[in-house]
Design a protein around this motif. Structure first.
Motif, PDB file in Angstrom:
ATOM      1  N   ALA A  11       0.933  -1.068  -0.035  1.00 19.73           N
ATOM      2  CA  ALA A  11       0.168   0.037  -0.035  1.00 19.73           C
ATOM      3  C   ALA A  11       0.830   1.235  -0.009  1.00 19.73           C
ATOM      4  CB  ALA A  11      -0.899   0.035   1.215  1.00 19.73           C
ATOM      5  N   ALA A  12       1.928   1.259   0.769  1.00 15.61           N
ATOM      6  CA  ALA A  12       2.701   2.397   0.920  1.00 15.61           C
ATOM      7  C   ALA A  12       3.629   2.574  -0.438  1.00 15.61           C
ATOM      8  CB  ALA A  12       3.877   2.125   1.869  1.00 15.61           C
ATOM      9  N   ALA A  13       3.944   1.586  -1.247  1.00 12.58           N
ATOM     10  CA  ALA A  13       4.523   1.618  -2.467  1.00 12.58           C
ATOM     11  C   ALA A  13       3.548   2.228  -3.435  1.00 12.58           C
ATOM     12  CB  ALA A  13       5.030   0.175  -2.800  1.00 12.58           C
ATOM     13  N   TRP A  14       2.267   1.670  -3.314  1.00 11.29           N
ATOM     14  CA  TRP A  14       1.221   2.142  -4.293  1.00 11.29           C
ATOM     15  C   TRP A  14       1.048   3.462  -4.092  1.00 11.29           C
ATOM     16  CZ3 TRP A  14      -3.904   3.671  -4.310  1.00 11.29           C
ATOM     17  CH2 TRP A  14      -4.560   3.814  -5.551  1.00 11.29           C
ATOM     18  N   LEU A  15       0.967   4.020  -2.980  1.00 14.61           N
ATOM     19  CA  LEU A  15       0.609   5.327  -2.501  1.00 14.61           C
ATOM     20  C   LEU A  15       1.813   6.312  -2.890  1.00 14.61           C
ATOM     21  CD1 LEU A  15      -1.315   5.220   0.675  1.00 14.61           C
ATOM     22  CD2 LEU A  15      -2.231   5.791  -1.638  1.00 14.61           C
ATOM     23  N   GLY A  16       2.988   5.635  -3.211  1.00 17.39           N
ATOM     24  CA  GLY A  16       4.164   6.471  -3.423  1.00 17.39           C
ATOM     25  C   GLY A  16       4.194   6.847  -4.895  1.00 17.39           C
ATOM     26  N   ARG A  17       3.643   6.373  -5.832  1.00 18.20           N
ATOM     27  CA  ARG A  17       2.987   6.593  -7.265  1.00 18.20           C
ATOM     28  C   ARG A  17       2.328   7.633  -7.549  1.00 18.20           C
ATOM     29  NH1 ARG A  17       2.369   0.111  -9.061  1.00 18.20           N
ATOM     30  NH2 ARG A  17       4.410  -0.711  -8.000  1.00 18.20           N
ATOM     31  N   PRO A  18       2.600   8.609  -8.498  1.00 13.94           N
ATOM     32  CA  PRO A  18       1.869   9.710  -8.559  1.00 13.94           C
ATOM     33  C   PRO A  18       0.482   9.134  -9.209  1.00 13.94           C
ATOM     34  CG  PRO A  18       4.119  10.315  -9.204  1.00 13.94           C
ATOM     35  CD  PRO A  18       4.102   8.777  -8.904  1.00 13.94           C
ATOM     36  N   ALA A  19       0.650   8.222 -10.193  1.00 16.16           N
ATOM     37  CA  ALA A  19      -0.382   7.604 -10.829  1.00 16.16           C
ATOM     38  C   ALA A  19      -1.663   7.227  -9.959  1.00 16.16           C
ATOM     39  CB  ALA A  19      -0.170   6.267 -11.839  1.00 16.16           C
ATOM     40  N   ALA A  20      -1.090   6.668  -8.640  1.00 14.81           N
ATOM     41  CA  ALA A  20      -2.190   6.258  -7.551  1.00 14.81           C
ATOM     42  C   ALA A  20      -3.188   7.574  -7.385  1.00 14.81           C
ATOM     43  CB  ALA A  20      -1.516   5.621  -6.555  1.00 14.81           C
ATOM     44  N   TRP A  21      -2.436   8.584  -6.900  1.00 13.12           N
ATOM     45  CA  TRP A  21      -3.216   9.764  -6.476  1.00 13.12           C
ATOM     46  C   TRP A  21      -4.191  10.302  -7.756  1.00 13.12           C
ATOM     47  CZ3 TRP A  21      -3.250  11.008  -1.361  1.00 13.12           C
ATOM     48  CH2 TRP A  21      -2.116  10.356  -0.641  1.00 13.12           C
ATOM     49  N   GLY A  22      -3.443  10.128  -8.986  1.00 14.56           N
ATOM     50  CA  GLY A  22      -4.120  10.721 -10.076  1.00 14.56           C
ATOM     51  C   GLY A  22      -5.379   9.877 -10.452  1.00 14.56           C
ATOM     52  N   GLY A  58      -9.953  17.396  -6.770  1.00 16.31           N
ATOM     53  CA  GLY A  58      -8.865  18.614  -6.981  1.00 16.31           C
ATOM     54  C   GLY A  58      -7.595  18.334  -6.138  1.00 16.31           C
ATOM     55  N   ILE A  59      -7.953  18.286  -4.721  1.00 14.31           N
ATOM     56  CA  ILE A  59      -6.806  17.851  -4.024  1.00 14.31           C
ATOM     57  C   ILE A  59      -5.892  16.776  -4.349  1.00 14.31           C
ATOM     58  CG2 ILE A  59      -6.092  17.447  -1.717  1.00 14.31           C
ATOM     59  CD1 ILE A  59      -8.383  19.070  -0.694  1.00 14.31           C
ATOM     60  N   LEU A  60      -6.446  15.642  -4.625  1.00 14.18           N
ATOM     61  CA  LEU A  60      -5.985  14.630  -5.329  1.00 14.18           C
ATOM     62  C   LEU A  60      -5.324  14.444  -6.413  1.00 14.18           C
ATOM     63  CD1 LEU A  60      -8.541  11.736  -4.071  1.00 14.18           C
ATOM     64  CD2 LEU A  60      -6.387  12.214  -2.938  1.00 14.18           C
ATOM     65  N   ALA A  61      -5.849  15.545  -7.413  1.00 17.15           N
ATOM     66  CA  ALA A  61      -4.993  15.692  -8.623  1.00 17.15           C
ATOM     67  C   ALA A  61      -3.782  16.624  -8.437  1.00 17.15           C
ATOM     68  CB  ALA A  61      -6.140  16.425  -9.871  1.00 17.15           C
ATOM     69  N   GLY A  62      -3.764  17.404  -7.241  1.00 20.78           N
ATOM     70  CA  GLY A  62      -2.666  18.333  -7.090  1.00 20.78           C
ATOM     71  C   GLY A  62      -1.664  17.575  -6.451  1.00 20.78           C
ATOM     72  N   ARG A  63      -1.999  16.601  -5.765  1.00 24.11           N
ATOM     73  CA  ARG A  63      -1.090  15.647  -5.296  1.00 24.11           C
ATOM     74  C   ARG A  63      -0.257  14.737  -6.262  1.00 24.11           C
ATOM     75  NH1 ARG A  63       2.731  14.671  -1.150  1.00 24.11           N
ATOM     76  NH2 ARG A  63       2.929  12.307  -1.005  1.00 24.11           N
ATOM     77  N   ALA A  64      -1.022  14.322  -7.336  1.00 20.92           N
ATOM     78  CA  ALA A  64      -0.305  13.723  -8.164  1.00 20.92           C
ATOM     79  C   ALA A  64       0.430  14.545  -9.200  1.00 20.92           C
ATOM     80  CB  ALA A  64      -1.534  13.002  -9.177  1.00 20.92           C
ATOM     81  N   TRP A  65      -0.064  15.662  -9.461  1.00 23.71           N
ATOM     82  CA  TRP A  65       0.767  16.600 -10.087  1.00 23.71           C
ATOM     83  C   TRP A  65       2.105  16.974  -9.586  1.00 23.71           C
ATOM     84  CZ3 TRP A  65      -1.463  22.263 -11.408  1.00 23.71           C
ATOM     85  CH2 TRP A  65      -0.667  23.000 -12.218  1.00 23.71           C
ATOM     86  N   SER A  66       1.929  17.430  -8.310  1.00 24.21           N
ATOM     87  CA  SER A  66       3.186  17.698  -7.558  1.00 24.21           C
ATOM     88  C   SER A  66       4.158  16.577  -7.452  1.00 24.21           C
ATOM     89  CB  SER A  66       2.794  17.926  -6.122  1.00 24.21           C
ATOM     90  OG  SER A  66       4.148  18.256  -5.178  1.00 24.21           O
ATOM     91  N   MET A  67       3.837  15.327  -7.211  1.00 26.12           N
ATOM     92  CA  MET A  67       4.665  14.109  -7.286  1.00 26.12           C
ATOM     93  C   MET A  67       5.039  13.820  -8.592  1.00 26.12           C
ATOM     94  SD  MET A  67       2.392  11.488  -4.613  1.00 26.12           S
ATOM     95  CE  MET A  67       3.674  10.454  -4.709  1.00 26.12           C
ATOM     96  N   ALA A  68       4.459  14.067  -9.468  1.00 24.19           N
ATOM     97  CA  ALA A  68       5.093  13.576 -11.139  1.00 24.19           C
ATOM     98  C   ALA A  68       5.966  14.897 -11.562  1.00 24.19           C
ATOM     99  CB  ALA A  68       3.786  13.476 -12.018  1.00 24.19           C
ATOM    100  N   GLY A  69       6.087  15.727 -10.933  1.00 26.80           N
ATOM    101  CA  GLY A  69       6.746  17.106 -11.342  1.00 26.80           C
ATOM    102  C   GLY A  69       6.273  17.531 -12.559  1.00 26.80           C
ATOM    103  N   ILE A  70       4.934  17.638 -12.811  1.00 22.62           N
ATOM    104  CA  ILE A  70       4.478  18.192 -14.128  1.00 22.62           C
ATOM    105  C   ILE A  70       4.430  19.744 -14.030  1.00 22.62           C
ATOM    106  CG2 ILE A  70       2.288  18.454 -15.354  1.00 22.62           C
ATOM    107  CD1 ILE A  70       1.497  15.440 -14.316  1.00 22.62           C
TER     108      ILE A  70
END
Length: 206
Positions: A11-22, A58-70
Motif C-alpha cells: 500500500a505504501a509503495a502504491w501510494l508513492g506513485r503519482p498515478a495512484a493519486w491521479g 482537485g486536492i488528489l489531482a494536485g498531489r499527483a501533479w506535485s509528485m509527478a513534477g508536471i
C-alpha cells in the motif's frame, strides 16, 4: 502479522506513485459526476458530500501533479506571485463561500451551465488549496481557517434558525439538517488542523 506487513508495504509503495493519486482523484470526480442526481437531492448531501467530493478530486489531482513534477515552470510562476499562499487561499475561500449561497444551489439544479461551473470552480479550488497550503505557514493557515470556520458556523446557524425556506428546491427540514452539518464541520476542521500541527504547536508552547 507478516501478511499485514506485506500489505502495508504494498500500500505504501502504491501510494508513492503519482498515478495512484491521479487515479484516486479521477475516481472521486467520476463518482461526483455519476452520482450528482442522488447527491444533490437533499441540501445536506449537496453541500456536505457532493461539493467536498469534487474538492477532494482537485486536492488528489494536485498531489499527483506535485509528485509527478508536471509543469514545474508553471508552479514556479504561481509561487513567484503567491509565495505565502495568500492569493490561493483567498480564491479557495471565495469559491467555497459562493457555493454556500442558497441561490447558487438552486441554479445548479436549474441550469447545466451552473452545474458545470460548480464542477470546474470547485475542482480548481481543490488544486489551488493543495499548492497554497504547501506554501502557507502556520500563521496564514490559522488565519484563513479561523475565518472560514467562523463564516461556515454563521451560515449554518442562519440555515437552522431562519423561519423561511431559503432554497426553492429543498425543504425546511432539509435546510435545518444542512445548517447543523455546517456547524459540525466548522467545529471539526479546527480540531483536525490542531491534530495535524500538534507537534509544532507543542514545541512552540514549550
Amino acid at each position: 502479522m507478516k501478511l499485514l506487513a506485506r500489505f502495508s508495504g504494498k500500500a505504501a509503495a502504491w501510494l508513492g506513485r503519482p498515478a495512484a493519486w491521479g487515479w484516486a482523484g479521477a475516481a472521486a470526480l467520476l463518482a461526483a459526476f455519476a452520482l450528482r442526481a442522488p447527491l444533490t437531492a437533499t441540501m445536506f448531501l449537496h453541500m456536505l458530500v457532493h461539493i467536498p467530493l469534487i474538492l477532494l478530486s482537485g486536492i488528489l489531482a494536485g498531489r499527483a501533479w506535485s509528485m509527478a513534477g508536471i509543469a514545474p515552470r508553471l508552479r514556479a510562476l504561481l509561487g513567484s506571485f503567491d509565495p505565502y499562499g495568500l492569493a490561493g487561499l483567498l480564491f479557495f475561500s471565495l469559491v467555497v463561500t459562493y457555493w454556500m449561497i442558497p441561490k447558487a444551489l438552486d441554479e445548479v439544479l436549474l441550469f447545466h451551465a451552473a452545474d458545470l461551473s460548480k464542477f470546474a470552480s470547485v475542482f480548481i479550488a481543490g488544486l489551488v488549496l493543495y499548492f497554497s497550503l504547501r506554501r502557507a505557514n502556520i500563521v496564514v493557515q490559522l488565519f484563513f481557517l479561523g475565518n472560514m470556520c467562523w463564516m461556515m458556523a454563521i451560515v449554518g446557524l442562519l440555515y437552522r434558525e431562519n423561519p423561511t425556506r431559503l432554497c426553492n428546491f429543498y425543504l425546511m427540514n432539509d435546510q435545518e439538517i444542512a445548517g447543523t452539518g455546517l456547524v459540525a464541520v466548522a467545529i471539526a476542521l479546527p480540531v483536525i488542523w490542531l491534530w495535524a500541527w500538534r507537534r509544532r504547536i507543542w514545541r512552540f508552547l514549550r
